[in-house]
Design a protein around this motif. Structure first.
Motif, PDB file in Angstrom:
ATOM      1  N   THR A   7       0.835  -1.198   0.000  1.00 52.74           N
ATOM      2  CA  THR A   7       0.000   0.000   0.000  1.00 52.74           C
ATOM      3  C   THR A   7       0.871   1.249   0.000  1.00 52.74           C
ATOM      4  O   THR A   7       0.595   2.212  -0.723  1.00 52.74           O
ATOM      5  N   ILE A  81      -7.056   3.281  -0.268  1.00 52.02           N
ATOM      6  CA  ILE A  81      -6.274   2.494   0.682  1.00 52.02           C
ATOM      7  C   ILE A  81      -7.030   1.241   1.112  1.00 52.02           C
ATOM      8  O   ILE A  81      -6.436   0.179   1.256  1.00 52.02           O
ATOM      9  N   LEU A  84      -6.432  -1.210  -1.627  1.00 53.54           N
ATOM     10  CA  LEU A  84      -5.059  -1.715  -1.648  1.00 53.54           C
ATOM     11  C   LEU A  84      -4.797  -2.649  -0.469  1.00 53.54           C
ATOM     12  O   LEU A  84      -4.107  -3.657  -0.608  1.00 53.54           O
ATOM     13  N   GLU A  85      -5.315  -2.308   0.685  1.00 55.13           N
ATOM     14  CA  GLU A  85      -5.055  -3.096   1.890  1.00 55.13           C
ATOM     15  C   GLU A  85      -5.719  -4.473   1.845  1.00 55.13           C
ATOM     16  O   GLU A  85      -5.130  -5.454   2.258  1.00 55.13           O
TER      17      GLU A  85
END
Length: 158
Positions: A7, A81, A84-85
């Motif tokens: 990330t 995020i 992505l996480e």
């Protein structure tokens, strides 16, 4: 909360591309890898995920490279995020091994609320906000550190 290395690299790549987008430049995986201090293979994996999410587009051939998609600049940071996480919870109470206190524990709920507050705060900002003003002008400059002469390298080792 700590973000994964992927990330971190992804967000740095997005910022670099947003800055390049303002200048009409294209950026390569190699350039991003150099700038963020990661291998090209790692950056390629992260870029593939960003392409999958729809934030980055690629073009091959002469003049090719990476660029933000049309909607990327307005993407909310919390949303990006989260994607992505790909972690639903801060801690995995269900294991293995599963936590023996799970039935009566309130920590899991408190952490879930804190995580949501974290993302909600990030959702106040967009990708464009990351490169607004002087930041957008400095990112491309930092991508190309000044070349050092061999004499400098001997006199001032890294």
């Amino acid at each position: 909360m700590q973000l994964t290395a992927s990330t971190d690299i992804g967000m740095r790549a997005v910022m670099r591309l947003a800055a390049a987008d303002q200048l009409g430049d294209r950026v390569t995986i190699k350039a991003i890898a150099h700038q963020v201090g990661a291998s090209e293979r790692t950056v390629s994996t992260v870029v593939a995920r960003l392409v999958e999410i729809g934030v980055i587009a690629t073009s091959r051939g002469r003049g090719g490279g990476l660029m933000l998609t049309g909607t990327a600049r307005s993407t909310r940071l919390g949303t990006l995020i989260r994607q992505l996480e790909q972690r639903p919870e801060v801690v995995d109470c269900t294991g293995p091994p599963s936590c023996p206190m799970i039935a009566g524990c309130r920590l899991r709920h408190a952490l879930a609320q804190a995580t949501e507050a974290f993302y909600r705060e990030l959702d106040r900002f967009t990708v464009a906000d990351l490169v607004a003003g002087a930041a957008g002008q400095l990112l491309p400059l930092r991508a190309h550190p000044p070349q050092r002469s061999p004499a400098d390298a001997e006199e001032f080792p890294r």
